[in-house]
Design a protein around this motif. Structure first.
Motif, PDB file in Angstrom:
ATOM      1  N   UNK A  83      28.287  92.014  -6.597  1.00  0.00           N
ATOM      2  CA  UNK A  83      29.734  91.832  -6.681  1.00  0.00           C
ATOM      3  C   UNK A  83      30.356  92.593  -7.852  1.00  0.00           C
ATOM      4  N   UNK A  84      29.527  93.150  -8.717  1.00  0.00           N
ATOM      5  CA  UNK A  84      30.054  93.731  -9.948  1.00  0.00           C
ATOM      6  C   UNK A  84      31.062  94.839  -9.695  1.00  0.00           C
ATOM      7  N   UNK A  85      30.800  95.692  -8.694  1.00  0.00           N
ATOM      8  CA  UNK A  85      31.721  96.783  -8.413  1.00  0.00           C
ATOM      9  C   UNK A  85      33.067  96.256  -7.938  1.00  0.00           C
ATOM     10  N   UNK A  86      33.031  95.213  -7.100  1.00  0.00           N
ATOM     11  CA  UNK A  86      34.274  94.614  -6.602  1.00  0.00           C
ATOM     12  C   UNK A  86      35.056  93.987  -7.749  1.00  0.00           C
ATOM     13  N   UNK A  87      34.379  93.224  -8.587  1.00  0.00           N
ATOM     14  CA  UNK A  87      35.036  92.573  -9.716  1.00  0.00           C
ATOM     15  C   UNK A  87      35.610  93.612 -10.672  1.00  0.00           C
ATOM     16  N   UNK A  88      34.864  94.699 -10.871  1.00  0.00           N
ATOM     17  CA  UNK A  88      35.300  95.746 -11.789  1.00  0.00           C
ATOM     18  C   UNK A  88      36.587  96.407 -11.325  1.00  0.00           C
ATOM     19  N   UNK A  89      36.653  96.786 -10.049  1.00  0.00           N
ATOM     20  CA  UNK A  89      37.856  97.447  -9.567  1.00  0.00           C
ATOM     21  C   UNK A  89      39.024  96.470  -9.507  1.00  0.00           C
ATOM     22  N   UNK A  90      38.756  95.192  -9.239  1.00  0.00           N
ATOM     23  CA  UNK A  90      39.824  94.190  -9.210  1.00  0.00           C
ATOM     24  C   UNK A  90      40.442  94.002 -10.591  1.00  0.00           C
ATOM     25  N   UNK A  91      39.621  94.016 -11.631  1.00  0.00           N
ATOM     26  CA  UNK A  91      40.143  93.878 -12.999  1.00  0.00           C
ATOM     27  C   UNK A  91      40.815  95.180 -13.442  1.00  0.00           C
ATOM     28  N   UNK A  92      40.147  96.301 -13.217  1.00  0.00           N
ATOM     29  CA  UNK A  92      40.634  97.591 -13.704  1.00  0.00           C
ATOM     30  C   UNK A  92      41.972  97.972 -13.075  1.00  0.00           C
ATOM     31  N   UNK A  93      42.167  97.614 -11.828  1.00  0.00           N
ATOM     32  CA  UNK A  93      43.381  98.024 -11.125  1.00  0.00           C
ATOM     33  C   UNK A  93      44.385  96.898 -10.922  1.00  0.00           C
ATOM     34  N   UNK A  94      44.210  95.781 -11.603  1.00  0.00           N
ATOM     35  CA  UNK A  94      45.255  94.768 -11.605  1.00  0.00           C
ATOM     36  C   UNK A  94      45.324  93.900 -10.374  1.00  0.00           C
ATOM     37  N   UNK A  95      44.157  93.641  -9.746  1.00  0.00           N
ATOM     38  CA  UNK A  95      44.119  92.713  -8.622  1.00  0.00           C
ATOM     39  C   UNK A  95      43.833  91.283  -9.093  1.00  0.00           C
ATOM     40  N   UNK A  96      42.790  91.114  -9.911  1.00  0.00           N
ATOM     41  CA  UNK A  96      42.382  89.778 -10.365  1.00  0.00           C
ATOM     42  C   UNK A  96      41.977  89.853 -11.839  1.00  0.00           C
ATOM     43  N   UNK A  97      42.511  88.915 -12.637  1.00  0.00           N
ATOM     44  CA  UNK A  97      42.136  88.799 -14.045  1.00  0.00           C
ATOM     45  C   UNK A  97      41.422  87.462 -14.274  1.00  0.00           C
TER      46      UNK A  97
END
Length: 464
Positions: free
Chosen positions: A11-25
């Motif tokens: 899940x790390x890649x999904x979590x990373x892009x979600x944080x980096x691009x402002x989807x989930x904090x």
């Protein structure tokens, strides 16, 4: 002490892009966070809203037999006695006596023995399996340190009242369904709906999960898109099949999830909830394996009968056409918004190897649900290009969430929009000032074409 869930590596890649691009904090991040809480950022909230609006359109607005409702989160505590949640809404809990980690016993056994192993197991059987296998604690690694499995109620308790002395113990709702059942009689009398018909609702629910995990898949605060479909006894099997097919079709044709990432799994008899005569889960192939996305349950007449019994109200339906009175049966499609969010991000996520050897990360959202519909770029921040770009942006903003971006090289702007999942990028260049055309770049193929500005809004509308 609750064990802090270590993130599944897949899940790390999904979590990373979600944080980096402002989807989930992470929730309460500046204070060190709060386990299993999340905030949805500017693009996350747009994606959530698009999913909810699309669901409402196809499950309420486009159907003559469904109406909407927004019931209260706080309900009279007798509601939860009647529904069985106070006595039956439990998960099996074990503790490690060495490190005090709390663990959900059935999920722990499935991690050790395989998916579905714990279905139908009693507490006594779980205890026997744990002792016979001498499993190690996943937190501290010690063996033989688990307590006996016991029931843990998932209801969140709070107080209702102006003072501590007069406060009434109540619960945050663990599902939105009961508010629908309580209003069945109101909806029938005020809307003159005739059975079969459904009542749909989108709202927050709360469950004190023992082991919340896997990013936003299992959280203690979550949102549901739920419907109770009331039908005449004897017709529920037909409606059950209808809703399983309808829900699956919506996921593939409207949300755009790939068919190979979805499956329907029927519950075994020992899995069924106490109120259900049959349940099917639409499961999604998440990064960590198959998991429930949408549950469709045949709840029989259990709920309305219980609320009749506990409230004293007559909740029978008067069928004037056939001159008979009965308690309706109910089919319930219940979908978690947060799980759907994770599914569409995981389904759309791709790391694509380009011919030049570079790798781009792209979210291939269906344009219907993409958080940003199009982005407008001026090639340079001079010579009237920003002014022309702002003019085009203002016109396209009528179609939905459109971004204006003039920061950095054009290639970097493309990559940023790829990671956000924006279907189309529109570049205003010097040729635009000459012939009033723009370059439109399509996200998935990265192909480009020139489009007249006069027809740009119509061109984009047809594709969205």
């Amino acid at each position: 002490m609750e064990k802090k869930e270590s993130l599944d590596s897949s899940l790390k890649e999904i979590v990373s892009v979600c944080k980096r691009r402002g989807f989930v904090y992470p929730g309460s991040e500046i204070y060190g966070g709060l386990s299993n809480t999340f905030d949805y950022g500017p693009y996350g909230v747009e994606l959530l809203q698009n999913l909810k609006q699309l669901w409402w359109k196809y499950f309420v607005h486009l159907r003559e037999d469904v109406v909407g409702l927004d019931s209260s989160i706080l309900l009279n505590p007798k509601v939860w006695e009647a529904s069985g949640h106070v006595s039956n809404f439990n998960d099996p809990l074990i503790d490690c006596k060495n490190c005090k980690t709390r663990i959900r016993a059935d999920k722990f056994l499935e991690d050790q023995k395989g998916e579905g192993f714990a279905n139908g197991l009693t507490l006594e059987k779980m205890n026997l399996v744990i002792k016979e296998n001498n499993f190690a604690c996943p937190s501290c690694g010690q063996r033989g340190t688990f307590t006996e499995a016991r029931d843990f109620n998932l209801m969140f308790k709070t107080s209702h009242g102006a003072s501590a002395e007069d406060a009434l113990d109540i619960y945050l709702r663990p599902e939105t369904a009961q508010g629908i059942f309580l209003n069945f009689k109101n909806v029938v009398s005020t809307t003159r709906r005739k059975i079969p018909f459904g009542i749909a609702q989108i709202g927050k629910s709360f469950r004190n999960e023992i082991m919340a995990r896997q990013f936003v898949f299992r959280t203690r605060e979550f949102e549901q898109m739920e419907m109770e479909f009331f039908c005449e006894p004897g017709t529920q099997k037909e409606w059950f099949k209808h809703w399983v097919d309808y829900c699956m079709n919506w996921l593939t044709t409207q949300v755009g999830i790939k068919k190979e990432n979805l499956r329907v799994r029927e519950h075994e008899k020992e899995e069924l909830s106490f109120y259900s005569e049959g349940t099917s889960d639409i499961e999604f192939k998440y990064n960590f394996g198959w998991g429930e996305l949408w549950g469709i349950a045949s709840r029989t007449d259990y709920d309305l009968n219980q609320h009749q019994k506990f409230s004293g109200e007559d909740l029978k339906y008067q069928d004037q056409v056939n001159n008979k009175k009965y308690v309706p049966f109910v089919v319930e499609p219940a979908l978690g918004v947060n799980r759907l969010f994770l599914a569409v991000v995981a389904d759309a996520y791709e790391e694509e190897k380009l011919p030049d050897g570079e790798t781009r990360t792209v979210l291939r959202f269906s344009p219907k649900i993409a958080p940003v519909k199009a982005a407008v770029f001026p090639l340079m921040k001079k010579d009237g290009l920003p002014e022309k770009s702002r003019e085009i942006f203002a016109d396209l903003a009528k179609l939905g969430n459109i971004e204006y971006d003039d920061g950095g090289a054009i290639g970097k702007r493309y990559r940023r929009q790829d990671e956000i999942g924006t279907p189309y990028c529109i570049t205003v260049d010097y040729d635009t000032l000459k012939d009033n055309t723009v370059t439109v770049r399509e996200r998935d193929s990265m192909s480009q074409e020139r489009i007249p500005v006069s027809g740009l809004r119509t061109w984009l509308f047809e594709r969205l």
